[in-house]
Design an enzyme around this catalytic site. Sequence first.
Site, PDB file in Angstrom:
ATOM      1  N   TYR A 118     -11.773  -2.715  -3.356  1.00 39.30           N
ATOM      2  CA  TYR A 118     -12.384  -2.880  -2.207  1.00 39.30           C
ATOM      3  C   TYR A 118     -14.232  -3.061  -2.403  1.00 39.30           C
ATOM      4  O   TYR A 118     -14.953  -2.282  -1.615  1.00 39.30           O
ATOM      5  CB  TYR A 118     -12.098  -1.979  -0.921  1.00 39.30           C
ATOM      6  CG  TYR A 118     -10.612  -1.989  -1.150  1.00 39.30           C
ATOM      7  CD1 TYR A 118     -10.528  -3.068  -0.652  1.00 39.30           C
ATOM      8  CD2 TYR A 118      -9.525  -1.719  -1.067  1.00 39.30           C
ATOM      9  CE1 TYR A 118      -8.742  -3.693   0.631  1.00 39.30           C
ATOM     10  CE2 TYR A 118      -8.406  -0.790  -0.547  1.00 39.30           C
ATOM     11  CZ  TYR A 118      -8.307  -1.977   0.133  1.00 39.30           C
ATOM     12  OH  TYR A 118      -7.009  -2.622   0.294  1.00 39.30           O
ATOM     13  N   ASN A 141      -1.859  -0.253   7.434  1.00 37.85           N
ATOM     14  CA  ASN A 141      -1.370  -0.865   8.203  1.00 37.85           C
ATOM     15  C   ASN A 141      -0.550  -2.055   6.516  1.00 37.85           C
ATOM     16  O   ASN A 141      -0.578  -3.756   6.423  1.00 37.85           O
ATOM     17  CB  ASN A 141      -2.098  -2.920   8.003  1.00 37.85           C
ATOM     18  CG  ASN A 141      -3.265  -2.621   7.022  1.00 37.85           C
ATOM     19  OD1 ASN A 141      -3.656  -2.616   5.999  1.00 37.85           O
ATOM     20  ND2 ASN A 141      -4.627  -3.531   7.279  1.00 37.85           N
ATOM     21  N   GLU A 144      -8.898 -10.576  -8.696  1.00 37.95           N
ATOM     22  CA  GLU A 144      -7.721  -9.447  -8.108  1.00 37.95           C
ATOM     23  C   GLU A 144      -6.565  -9.492  -9.445  1.00 37.95           C
ATOM     24  O   GLU A 144      -6.571  -8.373  -9.597  1.00 37.95           O
ATOM     25  CB  GLU A 144      -7.822  -9.862  -6.966  1.00 37.95           C
ATOM     26  CG  GLU A 144      -8.405  -9.146  -5.617  1.00 37.95           C
ATOM     27  CD  GLU A 144      -8.204  -8.942  -3.972  1.00 37.95           C
ATOM     28  OE1 GLU A 144      -8.832  -9.260  -3.408  1.00 37.95           O
ATOM     29  OE2 GLU A 144      -6.625  -9.589  -3.724  1.00 37.95           O
ATOM     30  N   LYS A 194       1.025  -1.043   0.053  1.00 35.49           N
ATOM     31  CA  LYS A 194      -0.260   0.145   0.036  1.00 35.49           C
ATOM     32  C   LYS A 194       0.593   1.421   0.242  1.00 35.49           C
ATOM     33  O   LYS A 194       2.521   0.682   0.553  1.00 35.49           O
ATOM     34  CB  LYS A 194      -0.767   0.139   1.106  1.00 35.49           C
ATOM     35  CG  LYS A 194      -1.845  -1.252   1.249  1.00 35.49           C
ATOM     36  CD  LYS A 194      -2.927  -1.038   3.150  1.00 35.49           C
ATOM     37  CE  LYS A 194      -4.009  -2.430   2.420  1.00 35.49           C
ATOM     38  NZ  LYS A 194      -5.211  -2.472   3.491  1.00 35.49           N
ATOM     39  N   HIS A 228      -1.728  -5.429   1.361  1.00 32.88           N
ATOM     40  CA  HIS A 228      -2.943  -6.336   1.053  1.00 32.88           C
ATOM     41  C   HIS A 228      -2.101  -8.103   0.698  1.00 32.88           C
ATOM     42  O   HIS A 228      -1.669  -7.950  -0.265  1.00 32.88           O
ATOM     43  CB  HIS A 228      -3.871  -5.690   0.311  1.00 32.88           C
ATOM     44  CG  HIS A 228      -5.019  -6.509  -0.345  1.00 32.88           C
ATOM     45  ND1 HIS A 228      -6.592  -6.282   0.015  1.00 32.88           N
ATOM     46  CD2 HIS A 228      -5.064  -7.021  -1.765  1.00 32.88           C
ATOM     47  CE1 HIS A 228      -7.053  -7.537  -1.197  1.00 32.88           C
ATOM     48  NE2 HIS A 228      -5.922  -7.844  -1.804  1.00 32.88           N
TER      49      HIS A 228
HETATM   50  P1  IDP Z   1      -7.944  -6.842   4.868  1.00 36.21           P
HETATM   51  O1  IDP Z   1      -7.191  -6.151   4.529  1.00 36.21           O
HETATM   52  O2  IDP Z   1      -6.934  -8.022   6.218  1.00 36.21           O
HETATM   53  O3  IDP Z   1      -8.338  -8.489   3.809  1.00 36.21           O
HETATM   54  P2  IDP Z   1     -10.132  -6.002   5.349  1.00 36.21           P
HETATM   55  O4  IDP Z   1     -11.653  -6.386   5.874  1.00 36.21           O
HETATM   56  O5  IDP Z   1     -10.746  -5.790   3.564  1.00 36.21           O
HETATM   57  O6  IDP Z   1      -9.660  -6.576   5.585  1.00 36.21           O
HETATM   58  O7  IDP Z   1     -10.446  -4.835   4.832  1.00 36.21           O
HETATM   59  C1  IDP Z   1      -9.840  -3.990   3.777  1.00 36.21           C
HETATM   60  C2  IDP Z   1      -8.754  -2.626   4.314  1.00 36.21           C
HETATM   61  O8  IDP Z   1      -9.757  -1.457   5.186  1.00 36.21           O
HETATM   62  C3  IDP Z   1      -8.340  -2.468   5.578  1.00 36.21           C
HETATM   63  O9  IDP Z   1      -6.653  -4.040   5.560  1.00 36.21           O
HETATM   64  C4  IDP Z   1      -7.711  -1.618   6.492  1.00 36.21           C
HETATM   65  O10 IDP Z   1      -6.822  -0.780   5.695  1.00 36.21           O
HETATM   66  C5  IDP Z   1      -9.072  -1.291   5.901  1.00 36.21           C
HETATM   67  N1  IDP Z   1      -9.570  -0.949   7.240  1.00 36.21           N
HETATM   68  C6  IDP Z   1     -10.543  -2.239   7.707  1.00 36.21           C
HETATM   69  N2  IDP Z   1     -11.337  -2.329   9.073  1.00 36.21           N
HETATM   70  C7  IDP Z   1     -11.049  -0.627   9.056  1.00 36.21           C
HETATM   71  C8  IDP Z   1     -10.841  -0.086  10.192  1.00 36.21           C
HETATM   72  O11 IDP Z   1     -11.755  -0.098  11.089  1.00 36.21           O
HETATM   73  N3  IDP Z   1     -11.008   1.739  10.447  1.00 36.21           N
HETATM   74  C9  IDP Z   1      -9.583   2.179   9.238  1.00 36.21           C
HETATM   75  N4  IDP Z   1      -9.574   1.206   8.260  1.00 36.21           N
HETATM   76  C10 IDP Z   1      -9.871   0.026   8.026  1.00 36.21           C
HETATM   77 MG    MG Z   2      -9.785  -8.363   2.657  1.00 30.96          MG
END
Ligand code: IDP
Ligand code: MG
Length: 151
Positions: A52, A115, A129, A12, A118
């Site tokens: 997304y 974080n 994807e 990212k 991805h």
């Molecule tokens: P993942 O990336 O671990 O698969 P997902 O639930 O698919 O997690 O969410 C996609 C991305 O959305 C996360 O990696 C993170 O960057 C962001 N995200 C998820 N939950 C939150 C939140 O509660 N606050 C802010 N960003 C979030």
């Molecule tokens: Mg995800």
Amino acid sequence: MSVSERTYIMIKPDGVQRGLVGEIIKRFETRGFKLIALKLVHATPEHLEKHYADLKGKGFFPGLIKYMASGPVVAMVWQGLDAVKTGRVMLGATNPLASSPGTIRGDYALSVGRNICHGSDSVENAEKEISLWFPEGIVQYTHNQAIWVFE
Ligand code: IDP
Ligand code: MG
């Protein structure tokens, strides 16, 4: 689960800016996965909304799209045994505070909204994807290391 399973891994914008590109690639490379696609892309909000799409409606969705469109990402496809599940294990939990040390997020991140990386969450989503990010297709080549990685 097969040795030809593919997963979509994306560094990212924060991972790129923080100089973690080499470190993240190194982990997949040294684990034994085969790199079959890689490019630096500054994605549009429209493209990221497709990526997304499942999260549309979440409160954090607008912020997520803004973050992901704030700079270039490194889009990659890695192939190998159980690539999707193993990729997720290597990434750690979505919230870095819950990620074990030794995982990418557990070693390099603190905040769920930053974080750094991805990884696809299922084989079906990985294929979707890969088509979204690499509509031009994937280069074919023999990975000679494979005979030393798999029985
Ligand atoms: P993942 O990336 O671990 O698969 P997902 O639930 O698919 O997690 O969410 C996609 C991305 O959305 C996360 O990696 C993170 O960057 C962001 N995200 C998820 N939950 C939150 C939140 O509660 N606050 C802010 N960003 C979030
Ligand atoms: Mg995800």
